[in-house]
Design a protein around this motif. Sequence first.
Motif, PDB file in Angstrom:
ATOM      1  N   PRO A   1       0.853  -1.202  -0.116  1.00 19.11           N
ATOM      2  CA  PRO A   1       0.137   0.009   0.129  1.00 19.11           C
ATOM      3  C   PRO A   1       0.927   1.157  -0.094  1.00 19.11           C
ATOM      4  N   TRP A   2       0.394   2.411  -0.216  1.00 23.54           N
ATOM      5  CA  TRP A   2       1.010   3.609  -0.301  1.00 23.54           C
ATOM      6  C   TRP A   2       1.665   4.053   1.029  1.00 23.54           C
ATOM      7  N   HIS A   3       1.570   3.552   2.262  1.00 23.80           N
ATOM      8  CA  HIS A   3       2.136   3.767   3.377  1.00 23.80           C
ATOM      9  C   HIS A   3       3.007   2.716   3.645  1.00 23.80           C
ATOM     10  N   GLY A   4       3.328   1.686   2.883  1.00 21.59           N
ATOM     11  CA  GLY A   4       4.389   0.584   2.903  1.00 21.59           C
ATOM     12  C   GLY A   4       3.964  -0.423   3.952  1.00 21.59           C
ATOM     13  N   GLN A   5       4.887  -1.319   4.109  1.00 22.23           N
ATOM     14  CA  GLN A   5       4.644  -2.377   5.027  1.00 22.23           C
ATOM     15  C   GLN A   5       5.398  -2.388   6.264  1.00 22.23           C
ATOM     16  N   GLY A   6       6.341  -1.587   6.644  1.00 21.86           N
ATOM     17  CA  GLY A   6       6.928  -1.382   7.655  1.00 21.86           C
ATOM     18  C   GLY A   6       8.444  -1.788   7.599  1.00 21.86           C
ATOM     19  N   PHE A   7       9.158  -1.288   8.655  1.00 23.37           N
ATOM     20  CA  PHE A   7      10.393  -1.465   8.797  1.00 23.37           C
ATOM     21  C   PHE A   7      10.700  -3.009   8.960  1.00 23.37           C
ATOM     22  N   GLY A   8      11.933  -3.382   8.272  1.00 21.53           N
ATOM     23  CA  GLY A   8      12.223  -4.943   8.160  1.00 21.53           C
ATOM     24  C   GLY A   8      11.570  -5.785   7.181  1.00 21.53           C
ATOM     25  N   GLN A   9      10.661  -5.195   6.289  1.00 19.48           N
ATOM     26  CA  GLN A   9       9.826  -6.067   5.522  1.00 19.48           C
ATOM     27  C   GLN A   9      10.585  -6.082   4.182  1.00 19.48           C
ATOM     28  N   ALA A  10      11.403  -5.670   3.909  1.00 14.79           N
ATOM     29  CA  ALA A  10      12.024  -5.393   2.573  1.00 14.79           C
ATOM     30  C   ALA A  10      12.693  -6.856   1.982  1.00 14.79           C
ATOM     31  N   TYR A  11      11.935  -7.843   2.188  1.00 13.81           N
ATOM     32  CA  TYR A  11      12.644  -9.251   1.947  1.00 13.81           C
ATOM     33  C   TYR A  11      11.680 -10.109   1.172  1.00 13.81           C
ATOM     34  N   VAL A  12      12.166 -11.171   0.378  1.00 10.78           N
ATOM     35  CA  VAL A  12      11.224 -11.827  -0.356  1.00 10.78           C
ATOM     36  C   VAL A  12      11.795 -13.571   0.096  1.00 10.78           C
ATOM     37  N   LEU A  13      10.732 -14.512  -0.076  1.00 13.07           N
ATOM     38  CA  LEU A  13      11.030 -15.805   0.095  1.00 13.07           C
ATOM     39  C   LEU A  13      10.973 -16.478  -1.511  1.00 13.07           C
ATOM     40  N   ILE A  14      11.950 -16.982  -1.807  1.00 20.77           N
ATOM     41  CA  ILE A  14      11.893 -17.733  -3.193  1.00 20.77           C
ATOM     42  C   ILE A  14      11.276 -19.283  -2.965  1.00 20.77           C
ATOM     43  N   GLU A  15      10.412 -19.835  -3.756  1.00 17.30           N
ATOM     44  CA  GLU A  15      10.078 -21.045  -3.817  1.00 17.30           C
ATOM     45  C   GLU A  15      11.060 -21.865  -3.830  1.00 17.30           C
TER      46      GLU A  15
ATOM     47  N   ASN B   1      13.348 -22.293  -1.526  1.00 19.99           N
ATOM     48  CA  ASN B   1      14.324 -21.869  -0.705  1.00 19.99           C
ATOM     49  C   ASN B   1      13.811 -21.157   0.474  1.00 19.99           C
ATOM     50  N   ASN B   2      14.138 -21.727   1.822  1.00 16.34           N
ATOM     51  CA  ASN B   2      13.803 -20.993   2.761  1.00 16.34           C
ATOM     52  C   ASN B   2      14.402 -19.862   3.390  1.00 16.34           C
ATOM     53  N   SER B   3      15.448 -19.606   2.660  1.00 13.73           N
ATOM     54  CA  SER B   3      16.082 -18.247   3.039  1.00 13.73           C
ATOM     55  C   SER B   3      15.540 -16.905   2.778  1.00 13.73           C
ATOM     56  N   HIS B   4      15.579 -15.989   3.584  1.00 16.26           N
ATOM     57  CA  HIS B   4      14.937 -14.642   3.354  1.00 16.26           C
ATOM     58  C   HIS B   4      16.048 -13.594   2.497  1.00 16.26           C
ATOM     59  N   TRP B   5      15.495 -13.456   1.350  1.00 14.76           N
ATOM     60  CA  TRP B   5      16.410 -12.779   0.400  1.00 14.76           C
ATOM     61  C   TRP B   5      16.014 -11.129   0.458  1.00 14.76           C
ATOM     62  N   LEU B   6      17.059 -10.328   0.809  1.00 11.83           N
ATOM     63  CA  LEU B   6      16.883  -8.937   0.712  1.00 11.83           C
ATOM     64  C   LEU B   6      16.793  -8.547  -0.706  1.00 11.83           C
ATOM     65  N   PHE B   7      16.062  -7.404  -0.895  1.00  5.90           N
ATOM     66  CA  PHE B   7      15.842  -6.433  -2.030  1.00  5.90           C
ATOM     67  C   PHE B   7      17.098  -6.547  -2.536  1.00  5.90           C
ATOM     68  N   HIS B   8      17.140  -6.342  -4.144  1.00  4.87           N
ATOM     69  CA  HIS B   8      18.379  -5.878  -4.492  1.00  4.87           C
ATOM     70  C   HIS B   8      18.239  -4.693  -5.211  1.00  4.87           C
ATOM     71  N   ASN B   9      17.493  -3.881  -4.614  1.00  5.98           N
ATOM     72  CA  ASN B   9      16.976  -2.361  -4.967  1.00  5.98           C
ATOM     73  C   ASN B   9      16.681  -1.733  -3.851  1.00  5.98           C
TER      74      ASN B   9
ATOM     75  N   GLU C   1      20.910  -3.078   0.279  1.00  4.19           N
ATOM     76  CA  GLU C   1      20.752  -2.156   0.710  1.00  4.19           C
ATOM     77  C   GLU C   1      21.897  -1.072   0.782  1.00  4.19           C
ATOM     78  N   VAL C   2      21.772   0.253   0.067  1.00  2.00           N
ATOM     79  CA  VAL C   2      22.830   1.082  -0.080  1.00  2.00           C
ATOM     80  C   VAL C   2      22.474   2.498   0.497  1.00  2.00           C
ATOM     81  N   ILE C   3      21.144   2.813   0.191  1.00  2.00           N
ATOM     82  CA  ILE C   3      21.055   4.170   0.974  1.00  2.00           C
ATOM     83  C   ILE C   3      20.822   4.159   2.549  1.00  2.00           C
ATOM     84  N   LEU C   4      21.094   5.006   3.228  1.00  2.00           N
ATOM     85  CA  LEU C   4      20.946   4.953   4.706  1.00  2.00           C
ATOM     86  C   LEU C   4      21.823   3.955   5.277  1.00  2.00           C
ATOM     87  N   THR C   5      23.162   3.787   4.757  1.00  2.00           N
ATOM     88  CA  THR C   5      24.312   2.789   5.151  1.00  2.00           C
ATOM     89  C   THR C   5      25.261   3.676   5.386  1.00  2.00           C
ATOM     90  N   ILE C   6      26.500   3.240   5.880  1.00  2.00           N
ATOM     91  CA  ILE C   6      27.953   4.270   6.259  1.00  2.00           C
ATOM     92  C   ILE C   6      28.178   4.923   5.070  1.00  2.00           C
TER      93      ILE C   6
END
Length: 395
Positions: free
Chosen positions: A280-294, A296-304, A362-367
């Motif tokens: 939705p327009w307001h987002g899903q919340g901090f820590g939700q930028a990941y996906v699960l690949i069929e 593969n049980n690992s959490h994969w962070l966005f590449h964008n 994750e590149v933005i908001l990093t060191i």
Amino acid sequence: MSAASLSERMNGALTAEAKHLKESAGSIILIDFIFGMFMFAVGTPLFGVPFGVVVTVGLLVHASTRKAHYGDPRLNLFIAIAVLAVAYAAINSVVFGISTVDEAFRRAIRIFIVILLALFIGDKRIDARSLIFGIATGMMFNAAAYYAGIAPDAYTGFLTGWFGDKNVSGLWYAFIGLLFFTYLDDKKKKILAFALFSVLLWETGSRTSLAGYMFALLWLTFGKKIGLFAKFVLATFIVWAVDYLTENYAQVGVFANRDGSDLLRARIDEATLEKVAQTPWHGQGFGQAYVLIEGNNSHWLFHNSFYTLFVEGGWAWIFSTLLITLLATVLWKQQHQKGKERIIIAEAAIVLLAICSWRLGEVILTIPWAIAVGIGLSYLVKPEDAIAFYKEQNT
């Protein structure tokens, strides 16, 4: 334009930029240099927290005891937008999103640490030049330790070491390499640093970081004398060029054996787009930028990173984050002495980070983002005004 004339112009631009940076900087601050030597170890955990983040917190605690070198109303505006944006995104994550209080709190703290680093570099409580030289020294040690078999080898055949990931490694070697040789004023040292970090960047195997590095150099060469509209045109060309190179030359030559990793990336990108479309327009919340690949049980962070901002906080979060980034590095003009020359290293660094944000995690908001933004903020006030303010505060 011939290759010779392009090389001559690039060398002239880099030499001029280094001169401006040196003239408005003091001697190396040893404590900032030492903290910088260990800041790069973002892939090495310490009590569940990246070691580089722990080092950053230590530097911030020390820097908080120092007085600001100058005051500027734009710094206050930067702080106001940043704090309100993080507070909004954190509250939104719990009230309207699906994040837990713990997820929102931990993410907000990490972001505040990064913003505080940018601010302390901006008001010169942390010396950017000393910090960059320290990080560059630590990264050279990382490379030496990697090839000596001492540092970790997470991706066989690619320079990682204590970064833990080849794309993270590539981002840092591109970003710090750009800043390091730009801050050097001696021609021989500059050439040596450029050659060394270019080779180390190549050894990471990060194609996106290589592209960001090249286009940042072009921006540093041509960006000083062109206006805002021309910069928009140049930025549009860079976006097109990176997309074209990615689509047509991503598996050419030494990169021809990347079928497996590129297939996984394509699956992650596809799942990412699906999640973005469902957000939705307001987002899903901090820590939700990941996906699960069929399969593969690992959490994969966005590449964008741009998708990360949108999914975590929606349109308001991505707009406010990009706003403070552009204000600090592009729209607010960094000045040299007497306002006669502009310093654009922060702009070039943001070009590099923007390209990496498009295809890496994750590149933005990093060191690295904090260092680039902090450098931009630190040159908002002309050096002579900064000195006058500092003398006034210490009398």
